[in-house]
Design a protein around this motif. Structure first.
Motif, PDB file in Angstrom:
ATOM      1  N   ILE A 189       0.822  -1.212   0.000  1.00 49.30           N
ATOM      2  CA  ILE A 189       0.000   0.000   0.000  1.00 49.30           C
ATOM      3  C   ILE A 189       0.859   1.267   0.000  1.00 49.30           C
ATOM      4  O   ILE A 189       0.597   2.199  -0.788  1.00 49.30           O
ATOM      5  N   PRO A 190       1.912   1.360   0.844  1.00 50.01           N
ATOM      6  CA  PRO A 190       2.779   2.550   0.754  1.00 50.01           C
ATOM      7  C   PRO A 190       3.404   2.749  -0.624  1.00 50.01           C
ATOM      8  O   PRO A 190       3.479   3.876  -1.110  1.00 50.01           O
ATOM      9  N   ILE A 191       3.852   1.651  -1.253  1.00 50.69           N
ATOM     10  CA  ILE A 191       4.461   1.770  -2.580  1.00 50.69           C
ATOM     11  C   ILE A 191       3.457   2.267  -3.606  1.00 50.69           C
ATOM     12  O   ILE A 191       3.712   3.220  -4.365  1.00 50.69           O
ATOM     13  N   VAL A 192       2.290   1.616  -3.643  1.00 53.85           N
ATOM     14  CA  VAL A 192       1.269   1.990  -4.630  1.00 53.85           C
ATOM     15  C   VAL A 192       0.798   3.420  -4.405  1.00 53.85           C
ATOM     16  O   VAL A 192       0.645   4.207  -5.358  1.00 53.85           O
ATOM     17  N   THR A 193       0.573   3.775  -3.148  1.00 56.30           N
ATOM     18  CA  THR A 193       0.092   5.128  -2.830  1.00 56.30           C
ATOM     19  C   THR A 193       1.130   6.189  -3.198  1.00 56.30           C
ATOM     20  O   THR A 193       0.807   7.229  -3.787  1.00 56.30           O
ATOM     21  N   TYR A 194       2.403   5.923  -2.871  1.00 56.56           N
ATOM     22  CA  TYR A 194       3.460   6.907  -3.145  1.00 56.56           C
ATOM     23  C   TYR A 194       3.613   7.159  -4.646  1.00 56.56           C
ATOM     24  O   TYR A 194       3.646   8.314  -5.098  1.00 56.56           O
ATOM     25  N   PHE A 195       3.700   6.078  -5.428  1.00 52.12           N
ATOM     26  CA  PHE A 195       3.912   6.260  -6.861  1.00 52.12           C
ATOM     27  C   PHE A 195       2.650   6.774  -7.563  1.00 52.12           C
ATOM     28  O   PHE A 195       2.740   7.443  -8.601  1.00 52.12           O
ATOM     29  N   SER A 196       1.475   6.478  -7.012  1.00 52.85           N
ATOM     30  CA  SER A 196       0.241   7.060  -7.554  1.00 52.85           C
ATOM     31  C   SER A 196       0.283   8.577  -7.387  1.00 52.85           C
ATOM     32  O   SER A 196      -0.064   9.339  -8.307  1.00 52.85           O
ATOM     33  N   TRP A 197       0.743   9.023  -6.208  1.00 57.04           N
ATOM     34  CA  TRP A 197       0.847  10.466  -5.951  1.00 57.04           C
ATOM     35  C   TRP A 197       1.945  11.100  -6.798  1.00 57.04           C
ATOM     36  O   TRP A 197       1.779  12.189  -7.354  1.00 57.04           O
ATOM     37  N   MET A 198       3.075  10.383  -6.933  1.00 60.67           N
ATOM     38  CA  MET A 198       4.210  10.956  -7.650  1.00 60.67           C
ATOM     39  C   MET A 198       3.894  11.185  -9.132  1.00 60.67           C
ATOM     40  O   MET A 198       4.303  12.190  -9.728  1.00 60.67           O
ATOM     41  N   PHE A 199       3.148  10.253  -9.737  1.00 54.37           N
ATOM     42  CA  PHE A 199       2.892  10.355 -11.176  1.00 54.37           C
ATOM     43  C   PHE A 199       1.586  11.078 -11.517  1.00 54.37           C
ATOM     44  O   PHE A 199       1.430  11.570 -12.640  1.00 54.37           O
ATOM     45  N   SER A 200       0.642  11.136 -10.572  1.00 56.54           N
ATOM     46  CA  SER A 200      -0.646  11.748 -10.896  1.00 56.54           C
ATOM     47  C   SER A 200      -1.069  12.840  -9.922  1.00 56.54           C
ATOM     48  O   SER A 200      -2.056  13.536 -10.161  1.00 56.54           O
ATOM     49  N   GLY A 201      -0.341  12.953  -8.801  1.00 54.85           N
ATOM     50  CA  GLY A 201      -0.707  13.958  -7.818  1.00 54.85           C
ATOM     51  C   GLY A 201      -1.880  13.556  -6.960  1.00 54.85           C
ATOM     52  O   GLY A 201      -2.360  14.336  -6.128  1.00 54.85           O
ATOM     53  N   SER A 202      -2.362  12.333  -7.137  1.00 53.37           N
ATOM     54  CA  SER A 202      -3.508  11.839  -6.376  1.00 53.37           C
ATOM     55  C   SER A 202      -3.041  10.871  -5.291  1.00 53.37           C
ATOM     56  O   SER A 202      -2.137  10.069  -5.508  1.00 53.37           O
ATOM     57  N   HIS A 203      -3.667  10.974  -4.122  1.00 53.09           N
ATOM     58  CA  HIS A 203      -3.331  10.056  -3.022  1.00 53.09           C
ATOM     59  C   HIS A 203      -4.147   8.764  -3.103  1.00 53.09           C
ATOM     60  O   HIS A 203      -4.029   7.898  -2.244  1.00 53.09           O
ATOM     61  N   THR A 204      -4.973   8.665  -4.125  1.00 54.12           N
ATOM     62  CA  THR A 204      -5.764   7.456  -4.353  1.00 54.12           C
ATOM     63  C   THR A 204      -4.960   6.476  -5.203  1.00 54.12           C
ATOM     64  O   THR A 204      -4.291   6.871  -6.157  1.00 54.12           O
ATOM     65  N   GLU A 205      -5.038   5.196  -4.858  1.00 52.20           N
ATOM     66  CA  GLU A 205      -4.317   4.169  -5.618  1.00 52.20           C
ATOM     67  C   GLU A 205      -4.811   4.170  -7.062  1.00 52.20           C
ATOM     68  O   GLU A 205      -6.013   4.129  -7.305  1.00 52.20           O
ATOM     69  N   ASN A 206      -3.875   4.201  -8.022  1.00 49.46           N
ATOM     70  CA  ASN A 206      -4.278   4.190  -9.421  1.00 49.46           C
ATOM     71  C   ASN A 206      -3.317   3.349 -10.252  1.00 49.46           C
ATOM     72  O   ASN A 206      -2.410   2.702  -9.720  1.00 49.46           O
ATOM     73  N   GLN A 207      -3.513   3.367 -11.561  1.00 51.86           N
ATOM     74  CA  GLN A 207      -2.752   2.510 -12.469  1.00 51.86           C
ATOM     75  C   GLN A 207      -1.245   2.735 -12.369  1.00 51.86           C
ATOM     76  O   GLN A 207      -0.466   1.785 -12.347  1.00 51.86           O
ATOM     77  N   SER A 208      -0.816   3.968 -12.309  1.00 48.26           N
ATOM     78  CA  SER A 208       0.618   4.253 -12.274  1.00 48.26           C
ATOM     79  C   SER A 208       1.267   3.684 -11.018  1.00 48.26           C
ATOM     80  O   SER A 208       2.405   3.192 -11.050  1.00 48.26           O
ATOM     81  N   GLY A 209       0.549   3.726  -9.895  1.00 50.83           N
ATOM     82  CA  GLY A 209       1.072   3.171  -8.658  1.00 50.83           C
ATOM     83  C   GLY A 209       1.230   1.670  -8.731  1.00 50.83           C
ATOM     84  O   GLY A 209       2.248   1.111  -8.295  1.00 50.83           O
ATOM     85  N   TRP A 210       0.242   0.986  -9.308  1.00 49.80           N
ATOM     86  CA  TRP A 210       0.303  -0.479  -9.412  1.00 49.80           C
ATOM     87  C   TRP A 210       1.345  -0.928 -10.433  1.00 49.80           C
ATOM     88  O   TRP A 210       2.014  -1.946 -10.251  1.00 49.80           O
ATOM     89  N   THR A 211       1.506  -0.166 -11.509  1.00 46.06           N
ATOM     90  CA  THR A 211       2.549  -0.496 -12.486  1.00 46.06           C
ATOM     91  C   THR A 211       3.934  -0.380 -11.845  1.00 46.06           C
ATOM     92  O   THR A 211       4.805  -1.234 -12.055  1.00 46.06           O
ATOM     93  N   SER A 212       4.126   0.658 -11.053  1.00 47.65           N
ATOM     94  CA  SER A 212       5.399   0.844 -10.352  1.00 47.65           C
ATOM     95  C   SER A 212       5.646  -0.303  -9.380  1.00 47.65           C
ATOM     96  O   SER A 212       6.781  -0.802  -9.266  1.00 47.65           O
ATOM     97  N   PHE A 213       4.611  -0.716  -8.698  1.00 55.63           N
ATOM     98  CA  PHE A 213       4.715  -1.864  -7.786  1.00 55.63           C
ATOM     99  C   PHE A 213       5.145  -3.109  -8.550  1.00 55.63           C
ATOM    100  O   PHE A 213       6.032  -3.854  -8.113  1.00 55.63           O
ATOM    101  N   GLY A 214       4.539  -3.344  -9.709  1.00 53.04           N
ATOM    102  CA  GLY A 214       4.899  -4.493 -10.529  1.00 53.04           C
ATOM    103  C   GLY A 214       6.344  -4.447 -10.979  1.00 53.04           C
ATOM    104  O   GLY A 214       7.042  -5.475 -10.996  1.00 53.04           O
TER     105      GLY A 214
END
Length: 507
Positions: A189-214
């Motif tokens: 969850i920290p990884i997905v949330t952080y990268f979701s925020w970094m790439f989209s500015g949103s604190h909600t889990e999104n595609q960019s966060g999950w791709t980064s996790f992968g």
């Protein structure tokens, strides 16, 4: 003792230590990969994969993907022994297992990134092509992951024929596997949330966060697989060098079904695995809908991680003083008590954590004992039918884990719907009927499976350290004299007749 001898002994010890470390590193990434694929890929599918698709269409696609994953993983269960046969018949200057660590680690990791990227955005362009390509990609991914997993555990008998040395390698793999598997639970969850925020500015889990996790899991997978490929060396003991050709797939399946001890251990472990995933897969529901404290769920990962870190290195130490049969029975008893406490005190946070400690602490004892029993059944099978099926025999364990993983996906979906814990439901919406349904599926049914698993192990599994040592001694004698055991079906009771005597094993 001369300085040359002392230096040589020191070099041997350093070489053995280096090989142990290299081998242990392998399961760090492998277990993290497995948890990401079997648990969090479905979380990704249900939360973010179809976020840009119409809700009605998204619900349909989620059902299709979930069903396909379950079907594919169950279908590939029957392929694992064939993959084990491929590994067993691999002949290279690297040995039998290391090439598959290199290839399997690379291909499966690359494809993990592909599926966590929504097939590079194809899901938002053409759903039909997405489904078709997803099925193909997931099958190939699962096959190469299986080749990596089978070759990893199948390597243990190639590293040593001594039961206690095998327990050291198994414990090391279990130790790092606990870090990898449970570590993912802590950081996902920290990884997905952080990268979701970094790439989209949103604190909600999104595609960019999950791709980064992968991507992170994939890089860890490649690095650790290649550590095993380049950091270990397969030995050529008498048992391995004089073993006959392993034959084709039909002979491989025949060898499995003739090995009664392998089958009994497998049944006991399968019952445990199903019970384990049925519970762990829905613990998040316990915290969210029963305790009404979803934030506390992360403690579950910490308990599991600490339990693994403590128990894995302790296993070989305990096993020197306590027979592994006793360790297995003690571990099962602890789990049974844990289940009873979860069923009775499901609404008490403190008692839930006590129950989870009793649930997670013995996991290493149970899993390591099962792996060692499966490993030792290789020589048992070789003594029975003259065939040494290393990878085929040890393909059974990942095959059983796949059954558990596939059922976990289905179980989570079933409980979520049956207990009214799907969609926008909250703890306030739960009725006593919902809670009862949840407890029955998550605790009481798995408890019955654990009890049945324990009974199978106690009454049907005969192979242990002493029996294995006698088998190895008898097998070495037969191979040295050129005598090959025929393919008559024999049982553990016949093998037990060795018991320090010169009594022949044949009926």
């Amino acid at each position: 003792m001369s300085n040359a001898t002392t230096a040589a002994d020191g070099e041997v010890r350093r070489g053995k230590l280096g090989q142990r470390i290299a081998y242990a590193c392998g399961n760090l990434g492998q277990a993290a990969f497995y948890n990401a694929l079997s648990t969090y890929f479905i979380v990704y599918v249900t939360s973010s994969l179809f976020s840009d698709v119409d809700k009605a269409v998204a619900a349909k696609l989620i059902g299709i993907i979930t069903s396909l994953v379950v079907i594919i993983r169950i279908a590939e269960i029957f392929i694992d022994p064939l993959l084990g046969n491929i590994v067993d018949n691999t002949t290279t200057k690297w040995g039998r297992f290391r090439p598959w660590q290199f290839i399997g680690g690379l291909v499966s990791s690359v494809l993990l990134v592909v599926i966590f990227s929504g097939m590079f955005g194809l899901v938002n362009v053409d759903q039909t092509w997405f489904i078709v390509l997803f099925v193909i990609t997931f099958i190939v991914l699962d096959v190469f992951y299986s080749l990596r997993d089978i070759s990893y555990w199948g390597m243990i008998p190639a590293l040593s024929s001594d039961s206690h040395e095998r327990s050291t390698y198994t414990a090391l793999g279990t130790f790092t596997g606990s870090i990898g598997y449970n570590g993912i639970t802590v950081v996902v969850i920290p990884i997905v949330t952080y990268f979701s925020w970094m790439f989209s500015g949103s604190h909600t889990e999104n595609q960019s966060g999950w791709t980064s996790f992968g991507i992170i899991v994939a890089l860890l997978g490649i690095l650790t697989a290649w550590t095993v490929a380049f950091g270990t060396k397969e030995s050529q003991s008498t048992l391995r060098s004089k073993a006959q050709d392993n034959g084709g797939p039909l002979k491989a399946f025949k060898a499995l079904f003739q090995n009664d001890q392998l089958l009994w251990v497998a049944l006991s472990y399968l019952l445990y695995a199903i019970a384990n995933v049925a519970t762990t897969g829905v613990l998040v529901f316990l915290f969210k809908f029963v305790l009404d404290n979803p934030a506390a769920y992360s403690v579950t990962g910490i308990i599991a991680l600490v339990a693994g870190l403590i128990m894995a290195p302790l296993y070989p130490i305990l096993n020197k003083r306590i027979p592994r049969r006793c360790l297995y029975i003690g571990g099962m008893t602890s789990m049974i008590i844990g289940y009873i406490l979860l069923g009775i005190f499901d609404d008490n946070m403190i008692m839930v954590f006590v129950a989870l400690v009793l649930f997670y602490v013995p996991s290493t004892l149970i899993q390591t004992t099962a792996i060692l029993s499966l490993t030792d059944s290789i020589e048992y099978g070789q003594l029975k039918n003259g065939k040494r099926n290393e990878a085929v025999t040890l393909s059974v364990r990942p095959m059983l884990d796949k059954i558990g993983g596939a059922m976990s996906n289905g179980i989570v979906s079933f409980i979520a719907i049956a207990a009214g814990m799907a969609g926008n439901a909250t703890a306030a919406d739960m009725t006593s009927s919902n809670i009862t349904t949840f407890k029955t599926c998550a605790f009481y049914v798995p408890l019955a499976l654990i009890v049945l698993s324990l009974l199978v192990f106690c009454f049907k599994v005969k192979i242990d350290e002493k029996m294995h040592a006698k088998i190895v001694k008898e097998l070495e004698t037969k191979l040295a004299s050129g005598e090959i055991v025929d393919e008559e079906a024999q049982t553990a009771e016949i093998v037990e007749a060795i018991d320090g005597e010169t009594k022949p094993i044949k009926e």
